[in-house]
Design a protein around this motif. Structure first.
Motif, mmCIF file in Angstrom:
data_model
loop_
_atom_site.group_PDB
_atom_site.id
_atom_site.type_symbol
_atom_site.label_atom_id
_atom_site.label_comp_id
_atom_site.label_asym_id
_atom_site.label_seq_id
_atom_site.Cartn_x
_atom_site.Cartn_y
_atom_site.Cartn_z
ATOM 1 N N GLY A 176 0.816 -1.194 0.000
ATOM 2 C CA GLY A 176 0.000 0.000 0.000
ATOM 3 C C GLY A 176 0.854 1.250 0.000
ATOM 4 O O GLY A 176 2.088 1.193 0.046
ATOM 5 N N ARG A 177 0.182 2.373 -0.079
ATOM 6 C CA ARG A 177 0.847 3.674 -0.001
ATOM 7 C C ARG A 177 -0.003 4.548 0.915
ATOM 8 O O ARG A 177 -1.209 4.670 0.720
ATOM 9 C CB ARG A 177 0.962 4.303 -1.374
ATOM 10 C CG ARG A 177 1.532 5.728 -1.318
ATOM 11 C CD ARG A 177 1.862 6.246 -2.667
ATOM 12 N NE ARG A 177 3.186 5.721 -2.988
ATOM 13 C CZ ARG A 177 3.870 6.042 -4.069
ATOM 14 N NH1 ARG A 177 3.364 6.862 -4.947
ATOM 15 N NH2 ARG A 177 5.062 5.543 -4.266
ATOM 16 N N GLN A 178 0.661 5.146 1.921
ATOM 17 C CA GLN A 178 -0.027 6.016 2.868
ATOM 18 C C GLN A 178 0.553 7.413 2.834
ATOM 19 O O GLN A 178 1.740 7.588 2.574
ATOM 20 C CB GLN A 178 0.124 5.588 4.326
ATOM 21 C CG GLN A 178 0.222 4.218 4.698
ATOM 22 C CD GLN A 178 0.440 4.042 6.191
ATOM 23 O OE1 GLN A 178 1.561 4.171 6.643
ATOM 24 N NE2 GLN A 178 -0.586 3.712 6.922
ATOM 25 N N LYS A 179 -0.304 8.350 3.165
ATOM 26 C CA LYS A 179 0.160 9.708 3.463
ATOM 27 C C LYS A 179 0.120 9.818 4.979
ATOM 28 O O LYS A 179 -0.941 9.691 5.595
ATOM 29 C CB LYS A 179 -0.740 10.747 2.822
ATOM 30 C CG LYS A 179 -0.321 12.164 3.153
ATOM 31 C CD LYS A 179 -1.220 13.139 2.412
ATOM 32 C CE LYS A 179 -1.593 14.272 3.313
ATOM 33 N NZ LYS A 179 -2.514 15.202 2.658
ATOM 34 N N GLU A 226 -3.521 8.422 6.026
ATOM 35 C CA GLU A 226 -4.565 8.207 5.029
ATOM 36 C C GLU A 226 -4.036 7.203 4.028
ATOM 37 O O GLU A 226 -2.912 7.346 3.531
ATOM 38 C CB GLU A 226 -4.892 9.516 4.321
ATOM 39 C CG GLU A 226 -5.882 9.373 3.196
ATOM 40 C CD GLU A 226 -6.099 10.666 2.436
ATOM 41 O OE1 GLU A 226 -6.834 10.617 1.429
ATOM 42 O OE2 GLU A 226 -5.529 11.705 2.818
ATOM 43 N N LEU A 227 -4.820 6.178 3.734
ATOM 44 C CA LEU A 227 -4.394 5.156 2.782
ATOM 45 C C LEU A 227 -4.729 5.613 1.365
ATOM 46 O O LEU A 227 -5.894 5.797 1.014
ATOM 47 C CB LEU A 227 -5.078 3.822 3.097
ATOM 48 C CG LEU A 227 -4.595 2.637 2.300
ATOM 49 C CD1 LEU A 227 -3.093 2.428 2.454
ATOM 50 C CD2 LEU A 227 -5.332 1.382 2.713
ATOM 51 N N LEU A 228 -3.690 5.833 0.566
ATOM 52 C CA LEU A 228 -3.852 6.339 -0.797
ATOM 53 C C LEU A 228 -4.052 5.233 -1.814
ATOM 54 O O LEU A 228 -4.705 5.429 -2.836
ATOM 55 C CB LEU A 228 -2.631 7.175 -1.187
ATOM 56 C CG LEU A 228 -2.313 8.356 -0.286
ATOM 57 C CD1 LEU A 228 -1.017 9.024 -0.718
ATOM 58 C CD2 LEU A 228 -3.471 9.344 -0.251
ATOM 59 N N ALA A 229 -3.461 4.059 -1.570
ATOM 60 C CA ALA A 229 -3.558 2.934 -2.506
ATOM 61 C C ALA A 229 -3.296 1.637 -1.756
ATOM 62 O O ALA A 229 -2.607 1.627 -0.730
ATOM 63 C CB ALA A 229 -2.537 3.089 -3.639
ATOM 64 N N GLY A 230 -3.835 0.547 -2.276
ATOM 65 C CA GLY A 230 -3.574 -0.767 -1.698
ATOM 66 C C GLY A 230 -4.257 -0.949 -0.362
ATOM 67 O O GLY A 230 -5.397 -0.532 -0.167
ATOM 68 N N GLU A 231 -3.528 -1.575 0.560
ATOM 69 C CA GLU A 231 -4.090 -1.863 1.871
ATOM 70 C C GLU A 231 -3.043 -1.635 2.954
ATOM 71 O O GLU A 231 -1.844 -1.663 2.684
ATOM 72 C CB GLU A 231 -4.556 -3.324 1.953
ATOM 73 C CG GLU A 231 -3.407 -4.324 1.861
ATOM 74 C CD GLU A 231 -3.819 -5.763 2.104
ATOM 75 O OE1 GLU A 231 -4.946 -6.022 2.570
ATOM 76 O OE2 GLU A 231 -2.992 -6.643 1.831
ATOM 77 N N VAL A 232 -3.508 -1.380 4.146
ATOM 78 C CA VAL A 232 -2.647 -1.438 5.319
ATOM 79 C C VAL A 232 -2.891 -2.820 5.923
ATOM 80 O O VAL A 232 -4.042 -3.171 6.211
ATOM 81 C CB VAL A 232 -2.995 -0.340 6.351
ATOM 82 C CG1 VAL A 232 -2.283 -0.603 7.672
ATOM 83 C CG2 VAL A 232 -2.628 1.023 5.813
ATOM 84 N N ASN A 233 -1.839 -3.587 6.045
ATOM 85 C CA ASN A 233 -1.908 -4.894 6.693
ATOM 86 C C ASN A 233 -0.554 -5.081 7.365
ATOM 87 O O ASN A 233 0.390 -5.574 6.747
ATOM 88 C CB ASN A 233 -2.203 -5.995 5.680
ATOM 89 C CG ASN A 233 -2.432 -7.338 6.343
ATOM 90 O OD1 ASN A 233 -2.387 -7.468 7.567
ATOM 91 N ND2 ASN A 233 -2.671 -8.347 5.528
ATOM 92 N N VAL A 234 -0.441 -4.617 8.600
ATOM 93 C CA VAL A 234 0.824 -4.632 9.315
ATOM 94 C C VAL A 234 0.644 -5.200 10.717
ATOM 95 O O VAL A 234 -0.425 -5.085 11.314
ATOM 96 C CB VAL A 234 1.476 -3.233 9.404
ATOM 97 C CG1 VAL A 234 1.796 -2.670 8.040
ATOM 98 C CG2 VAL A 234 0.611 -2.272 10.177
ATOM 99 N N ILE A 235 1.698 -5.792 11.211
ATOM 100 C CA ILE A 235 1.785 -6.196 12.612
ATOM 101 C C ILE A 235 2.715 -5.198 13.295
ATOM 102 O O ILE A 235 3.833 -4.960 12.824
ATOM 103 C CB ILE A 235 2.343 -7.627 12.762
ATOM 104 C CG1 ILE A 235 1.433 -8.641 12.065
ATOM 105 C CG2 ILE A 235 2.551 -7.970 14.239
ATOM 106 C CD1 ILE A 235 0.050 -8.795 12.680
#
Length: 105
Positions: free
Chosen positions: A44-47, A77-86
């Motif tokens: 993903g890509r976040q701002k 803010e999630l710009l693309a893809g997904e946030v999937n983190v531990i």
């Protein structure tokens, strides 16, 4: 932390393990983290907006492992893809320590 995107998986006196998940377009309010290890599971890509108002674009790449040495406040803010983190938040972290033979980036 935003409970709709962050789920506590485990917590004791030493660490808190959090699974953060969100889909495109998600915005997380300003919140705090202690020193922590971040393990990216998705792409993903976040701002990211820091407490001082500055922003940074961050790419989340599967398999990336990052040590964040200092506590910090941020919103994202999630710009693309997904946030999937531990997130492994270390309550008893000592500045500048790193396990021998680790592959931290």
């Amino acid at each position: 932390m935003d409970p709709d995107a962050h789920q506590v998986l485990f917590e004791n006196d030493h660490v808190r393990v959090v699974h953060a998940r969100a889909s495109h377009g998600w915005e997380s309010a300003m919140h705090s983290h202690p020193p922590m290890l971040v393990v990216n599971l998705g792409s993903g890509r976040q701002k990211v907006t820091w407490a001082d108002g500055s922003t940074q674009i961050v790419d989340l790449n599967p398999g990336a492992v990052v040590w964040q040495e200092d506590a910090f406040d941020h919103a994202w803010e999630l710009l693309a893809g997904e946030v999937n983190v531990i997130l492994v938040e270390v309550k008893s972290a000592s500045a500048g320590t790193q396990a021998s033979g680790s592959s931290l980036q």
